[in-house]
Enzyme design. Structure first.
Site, PDB file in Angstrom:
ATOM      1  N   GLY A   1      -0.783   2.980 -16.792  1.00 40.23           N
ATOM      2  CA  GLY A   1      -0.680   3.600 -15.474  1.00 40.23           C
ATOM      3  C   GLY A   1      -1.553   2.923 -14.431  1.00 40.23           C
ATOM      4  O   GLY A   1      -1.985   1.776 -14.602  1.00 40.23           O
TER       5      GLY A   1
ATOM      6  N   GLY B   1       5.375  -2.413  -5.258  1.00 40.26           N
ATOM      7  CA  GLY B   1       5.361  -0.965  -5.440  1.00 40.26           C
ATOM      8  C   GLY B   1       5.250  -0.269  -4.101  1.00 40.26           C
ATOM      9  O   GLY B   1       5.596  -0.844  -3.059  1.00 40.26           O
ATOM     10  N   SER B   2       4.740   0.957  -4.128  1.00 40.76           N
ATOM     11  CA  SER B   2       4.713   1.768  -2.907  1.00 40.76           C
ATOM     12  C   SER B   2       3.639   1.263  -1.932  1.00 40.76           C
ATOM     13  O   SER B   2       2.669   0.620  -2.337  1.00 40.76           O
ATOM     14  CB  SER B   2       4.424   3.223  -3.271  1.00 40.76           C
ATOM     15  OG  SER B   2       3.143   3.306  -3.869  1.00 40.76           O
TER      16      SER B   2
ATOM     17  N   GLU C   1       4.238  -6.541  -2.001  1.00 41.91           N
ATOM     18  CA  GLU C   1       5.634  -6.240  -1.634  1.00 41.91           C
ATOM     19  C   GLU C   1       5.798  -4.741  -1.742  1.00 41.91           C
ATOM     20  O   GLU C   1       5.804  -4.188  -2.851  1.00 41.91           O
ATOM     21  CB  GLU C   1       6.602  -6.964  -2.578  1.00 41.91           C
ATOM     22  CG  GLU C   1       6.548  -8.473  -2.476  1.00 41.91           C
ATOM     23  CD  GLU C   1       6.990  -8.992  -1.119  1.00 41.91           C
ATOM     24  OE1 GLU C   1       7.643  -8.242  -0.365  1.00 41.91           O
ATOM     25  OE2 GLU C   1       6.670 -10.141  -0.815  1.00 41.91           O
ATOM     26  N   LEU C   2       5.952  -4.061  -0.590  1.00 41.13           N
ATOM     27  CA  LEU C   2       5.789  -2.600  -0.587  1.00 41.13           C
ATOM     28  C   LEU C   2       7.060  -1.855  -0.185  1.00 41.13           C
ATOM     29  O   LEU C   2       8.160  -2.380  -0.307  1.00 41.13           O
ATOM     30  CB  LEU C   2       4.605  -2.263   0.318  1.00 41.13           C
ATOM     31  CG  LEU C   2       3.336  -3.087   0.005  1.00 41.13           C
ATOM     32  CD1 LEU C   2       2.215  -2.787   0.974  1.00 41.13           C
ATOM     33  CD2 LEU C   2       2.889  -2.895  -1.433  1.00 41.13           C
ATOM     34  N   GLY C   3       6.903  -0.653   0.311  1.00 37.08           N
ATOM     35  CA  GLY C   3       8.040   0.225   0.594  1.00 37.08           C
ATOM     36  C   GLY C   3       8.851  -0.193   1.809  1.00 37.08           C
ATOM     37  O   GLY C   3       8.546  -1.179   2.480  1.00 37.08           O
TER      38      GLY C   3
ATOM     39  N   CYS D   1      13.762  -0.745  -2.832  1.00 34.13           N
ATOM     40  CA  CYS D   1      12.908  -0.886  -1.641  1.00 34.13           C
ATOM     41  C   CYS D   1      13.737  -1.196  -0.396  1.00 34.13           C
ATOM     42  O   CYS D   1      13.398  -0.798   0.702  1.00 34.13           O
ATOM     43  CB  CYS D   1      11.872  -1.977  -1.872  1.00 34.13           C
ATOM     44  SG  CYS D   1      12.595  -3.536  -2.422  1.00 34.13           S
TER      45      CYS D   1
ATOM     46  N   GLU E   1      10.422   7.119   3.883  1.00 34.84           N
ATOM     47  CA  GLU E   1      11.143   6.498   2.764  1.00 34.84           C
ATOM     48  C   GLU E   1      11.448   7.591   1.737  1.00 34.84           C
ATOM     49  O   GLU E   1      10.540   8.256   1.245  1.00 34.84           O
ATOM     50  CB  GLU E   1      10.294   5.405   2.110  1.00 34.84           C
ATOM     51  CG  GLU E   1      11.034   4.723   0.966  1.00 34.84           C
ATOM     52  CD  GLU E   1      10.194   3.704   0.182  1.00 34.84           C
ATOM     53  OE1 GLU E   1       9.004   3.958  -0.068  1.00 34.84           O
ATOM     54  OE2 GLU E   1      10.752   2.654  -0.183  1.00 34.84           O
ATOM     55  N   VAL E   2      12.749   7.774   1.419  1.00 29.77           N
ATOM     56  CA  VAL E   2      13.138   8.838   0.488  1.00 29.77           C
ATOM     57  C   VAL E   2      13.118   8.320  -0.950  1.00 29.77           C
ATOM     58  O   VAL E   2      12.734   9.007  -1.871  1.00 29.77           O
ATOM     59  CB  VAL E   2      14.550   9.373   0.834  1.00 29.77           C
ATOM     60  CG1 VAL E   2      14.983  10.448  -0.163  1.00 29.77           C
ATOM     61  CG2 VAL E   2      14.589   9.921   2.254  1.00 29.77           C
ATOM     62  N   PHE E   3      13.539   7.104  -1.166  1.00 22.42           N
ATOM     63  CA  PHE E   3      13.700   6.502  -2.494  1.00 22.42           C
ATOM     64  C   PHE E   3      14.651   7.351  -3.351  1.00 22.42           C
ATOM     65  O   PHE E   3      14.408   7.644  -4.511  1.00 22.42           O
ATOM     66  CB  PHE E   3      12.350   6.308  -3.185  1.00 22.42           C
ATOM     67  CG  PHE E   3      12.240   4.980  -3.875  1.00 22.42           C
ATOM     68  CD1 PHE E   3      12.439   3.794  -3.193  1.00 22.42           C
ATOM     69  CD2 PHE E   3      11.972   4.905  -5.238  1.00 22.42           C
ATOM     70  CE1 PHE E   3      12.358   2.553  -3.827  1.00 22.42           C
ATOM     71  CE2 PHE E   3      11.889   3.675  -5.885  1.00 22.42           C
ATOM     72  CZ  PHE E   3      12.082   2.502  -5.174  1.00 22.42           C
TER      73      PHE E   3
HETATM   74  P1  NAD Z   1       4.056   2.861  -7.310  1.00 25.20           P
HETATM   75  O1  NAD Z   1       3.297   2.188  -6.237  1.00 25.20           O
HETATM   76  O2  NAD Z   1       3.689   4.247  -7.669  1.00 25.20           O
HETATM   77  O3  NAD Z   1       3.955   2.009  -8.683  1.00 25.20           O
HETATM   78  C1  NAD Z   1       4.234   0.636  -8.739  1.00 25.20           C
HETATM   79  C2  NAD Z   1       3.348  -0.008  -9.802  1.00 25.20           C
HETATM   80  O4  NAD Z   1       1.994   0.054  -9.383  1.00 25.20           O
HETATM   81  C3  NAD Z   1       3.387   0.698 -11.154  1.00 25.20           C
HETATM   82  O5  NAD Z   1       3.288  -0.258 -12.190  1.00 25.20           O
HETATM   83  C4  NAD Z   1       2.148   1.579 -11.099  1.00 25.20           C
HETATM   84  O6  NAD Z   1       1.668   1.931 -12.375  1.00 25.20           O
HETATM   85  C5  NAD Z   1       1.186   0.677 -10.352  1.00 25.20           C
HETATM   86  N1  NAD Z   1       0.104   1.356  -9.631  1.00 25.20           N
HETATM   87  C6  NAD Z   1       0.146   2.575  -9.018  1.00 25.20           C
HETATM   88  N2  NAD Z   1      -1.037   2.818  -8.409  1.00 25.20           N
HETATM   89  C7  NAD Z   1      -1.826   1.725  -8.608  1.00 25.20           C
HETATM   90  C8  NAD Z   1      -3.149   1.375  -8.234  1.00 25.20           C
HETATM   91  N3  NAD Z   1      -3.917   2.203  -7.507  1.00 25.20           N
HETATM   92  N4  NAD Z   1      -3.627   0.181  -8.603  1.00 25.20           N
HETATM   93  C9  NAD Z   1      -2.884  -0.674  -9.323  1.00 25.20           C
HETATM   94  N5  NAD Z   1      -1.621  -0.391  -9.743  1.00 25.20           N
HETATM   95  C10 NAD Z   1      -1.098   0.796  -9.386  1.00 25.20           C
HETATM   96  O7  NAD Z   1       5.562   2.716  -6.907  1.00 25.20           O
HETATM   97  P2  NAD Z   1       6.829   3.585  -7.360  1.00 25.20           P
HETATM   98  O8  NAD Z   1       6.850   4.792  -6.515  1.00 25.20           O
HETATM   99  O9  NAD Z   1       6.910   3.762  -8.809  1.00 25.20           O
HETATM  100  O10 NAD Z   1       7.963   2.548  -6.901  1.00 25.20           O
HETATM  101  C11 NAD Z   1       8.681   2.728  -5.781  1.00 25.20           C
HETATM  102  C12 NAD Z   1       8.037   2.074  -4.565  1.00 25.20           C
HETATM  103  O11 NAD Z   1       8.003   0.659  -4.727  1.00 25.20           O
HETATM  104  C13 NAD Z   1       8.837   2.331  -3.304  1.00 25.20           C
HETATM  105  O12 NAD Z   1       7.972   2.588  -2.231  1.00 25.20           O
HETATM  106  C14 NAD Z   1       9.581   1.010  -3.104  1.00 25.20           C
HETATM  107  O13 NAD Z   1       9.994   0.783  -1.782  1.00 25.20           O
HETATM  108  C15 NAD Z   1       8.577   0.028  -3.584  1.00 25.20           C
HETATM  109  N6  NAD Z   1       9.235  -1.240  -3.976  1.00 25.20           N
HETATM  110  C16 NAD Z   1       9.032  -2.352  -3.202  1.00 25.20           C
HETATM  111  C17 NAD Z   1       9.688  -3.540  -3.516  1.00 25.20           C
HETATM  112  C18 NAD Z   1       9.522  -4.776  -2.678  1.00 25.20           C
HETATM  113  O14 NAD Z   1       9.818  -5.890  -3.157  1.00 25.20           O
HETATM  114  N7  NAD Z   1       9.073  -4.672  -1.437  1.00 25.20           N
HETATM  115  C19 NAD Z   1      10.536  -3.579  -4.633  1.00 25.20           C
HETATM  116  C20 NAD Z   1      10.705  -2.424  -5.383  1.00 25.20           C
HETATM  117  C21 NAD Z   1      10.033  -1.261  -5.067  1.00 25.20           C
END
Ligand code: NAD
Length: 489
Positions: A213, A233-234, A255-257, A289, A383-385
């Site tokens: 996690g 991720g987010s 690369e974020l939301g 995303c 962002e709804v996802f």
């Molecule tokens: P999330 O940020 O909760 O998790 C993504 C990853 O980060 C997971 O492996 C998680 O365990 C890890 N993580 C979470 N908190 C962390 C921290 N404090 N430090 C280090 N690692 C941490 O994302 P999610 O909600 O599961 O995924 C959806 C999000 O990801 C959406 O906002 C979506 O837009 C974004 N996304 C962006 C791209 C892109 O290329 N821009 C691609 C896919 C998804």
């Protein structure tokens, strides 16, 4: 290479390193199918001790790998690409059962993962520097060196592509990698990659897969052996990763939301626009995303657009993609489903009208169309996802631009019009990392520099040789003289 089954066990008791299984300090955890709730595997779960151990081993193995000839590194990447193709059905089946993906989307993931490896194979022999003029009698070079250990943190939604797009180029350029997949997709987004590179003959110690996690991700960002972080991720988690990386003085590619807009101009073909809009909002249940989160439709078309989009949404089959042919599978988990439903409910409470959907059974959320939307409607503004298409209308191009710009995000933008030059002129007025004229917002290719602006990222890019070299090497200024210079003292 043998034709063995790649993922032939139900239980992976360890965290997988390229020199074998290691008993994880964090124990094991079940992986559940979101469609059925059934336990489909047990995987090793890493803790912070595992991170320290893996990063130290990665750093020790990396030096010899960086010194390995490019032909040998390229050969490993080519074999990895072939293995993703050979085992596409098996890996794809895990993407379907573990990630809730429909089979065609799983096919896109395995094809792209192979392509990422083939592109990375070419990167191993890519020119890595330039000769710089010097005012002194010396040879002056800027050369690119591997950074050392790259930490990759990936999300659940496109687990294979979003990990491979960093793992493959980072390895090809002479780095070692520690990958932390989302624990919900640890098999298809982690173990399958480790198994592919194991079979491809990647030397020991260069790739470590640590399902876990946020705390495992945080430990990876902090580990002194990790020089560069590739995070997808987010935006909320990306901010924390960026802050921690800055504290430890290391580079973070974020690369974020997103909350991407699709602009439908008055001259667009209505049927094709509705098809593009449905695909952009409902593919993979909207958990992308680049998902079309905002439909901006000219007032002359909007009523018919909403009617046809709702009709399409009402006819799209939703169910278990492992058992039946459906257009939408399950949402990844209850937490995510509740977040989607809360935003839809709040939107209706704020005056939006449900033209389709807005209901769910278990984790199966009906594709949803919202109309009577304003810029303040929660499912439009955030962002709804999830599979939600809010439709807002505009009267002229200036208003379309103003609406499209009203977001902190800037990932992808689609503009539909018969007048391509008009669409291009519009695109120039809206900040976005990616623009598609006459297409919806979701697209990716291994050769394209993918990335967003604003709250969608720091402007870093993955994909294509230039972006990948920037992401996974650092520059050294090197000068060479034939003899030692004599100085005034
Ligand atoms: P999330 O940020 O909760 O998790 C993504 C990853 O980060 C997971 O492996 C998680 O365990 C890890 N993580 C979470 N908190 C962390 C921290 N404090 N430090 C280090 N690692 C941490 O994302 P999610 O909600 O599961 O995924 C959806 C999000 O990801 C959406 O906002 C979506 O837009 C974004 N996304 C962006 C791209 C892109 O290329 N821009 C691609 C896919 C998804």
């Amino acid at each position: 290479m043998t034709a063995m089954t790649l993922l032939d066990a139900m239980t992976w008791q360890g965290t997988l390193h390229s020199d074998g299984w290691v008993e994880p300090a964090g124990g094991t955890a079940p992986v559940r199918s979101p469609a059925t709730g059934e336990e489909i595997a047990q995987v090793g779960v890493a803790n912070t001790e595992d991170v320290t151990r893996a990063c130290a081993r990665a750093a020790a193995a990396q030096r010899a790998w960086a010194a390995t000839g490019y032909a040998e590194r390229a050969a490993v990447l080519r074999r990895a690409g072939q293995l993703f193709e050979r085992h596409a059905a098996e890996i794809g089946d895990w993407i379907v059962r573990e990630g809730g993906s429909i089979p065609p989307k799983a096919g896109v993931e395995t094809d792209t993962a192979a392509q990422e490896c083939y592109e990375a194979a070419a990167l191993a022999s890519h020119p890595l520097g330039e000769i710089i003029p010097s005012a002194q009698p010396r040879l002056s070079l800027a050369r690119r060196l591997p950074v050392g250990v790259v930490g990759v943190i990936a999300p659940f939604n496109f687990p294979l592509i979003l990990a491979t797009r960093s793992v493959a180029p980072a390895l090809a350029l002479g780095n070692a990698v520690v990958l932390k997949p989302d624990p919900r997709t640890a098999v298809c987004g982690g173990i399958s990659i480790a198994r592919v590179f194991e079979e491809a003959g990647l030397p020991d110690g260069l790739l470590h897969v640590l399902p876990g996690g946020a705390e495992v991700g945080e430990a990876l960002v902090a580990d002194p052996n990790v020089r560069v972080i590739s995070f997808t991720g987010s935006t909320a988690a990306g901010r924390k990763v960026g802050e921690a990386a800055a504290r430890h003085l290391k580079r973070a590619h974020l690369e974020l939301g997103g909350n991407s807009a699709l602009i439908v101009l008055d001259d667009a073909d209505l049927d094709l626009a509705v098809s593009a809009g449905a695909w952009g909002s409902f593919l993979h249940q909207g958990q992308i995303c680049m998902t079309t989160g905002r439909h901006l439709v000219h007032e002359s078309l909007s009523e018919r657009y909403v009617e046809r989009l709702a009709e399409k949404a009402n006819h799209l089959p939703v169910g278990d993609p492992a058992k039946e042919q459906v257009a939408l599978g399950p949402i990844i988990d209850e937490h995510q489903r509740d977040k989607i439903h809360a935003l839809v409910t709040a939107s209706v409470d704020a005056g939006a009208r449900l033209a389709a959907g807005g209901t769910y059974e278990g984790l199966f959320y009906r594709p949803t169309v919202l109309t009577d939307v304003t810029p303040a409607t929660p499912a439009y503004a955030q962002e709804v996802f999830g599979p939600v298409a809010p439709v807002i209308t505009f009267t002229d191009q200036d208003e379309a631009v103003e609406l499209a710009r009203q977001t902190e995000y800037g990932l992808s933008l689609g503009i539909l019009s018969r007048d391509v030059m008009k669409a291009l002129a519009l695109a120039d007025r809206i900040p976005s990392g990616i623009v598609h004229i006459n297409d919806q917002t979701v697209s990716d290719e291994a050769v394209a520099p993918f990335g967003g602006v604003g709250a969608s990222g720091t402007g870093s890019r993955f994909g294509g040789s230039a972006a990948n070299v920037d992401a996974f090497t650092e520059t050294q200024w090197l000068t060479v003289r034939g003899t030692i210079t004599r100085y005034p003292f």
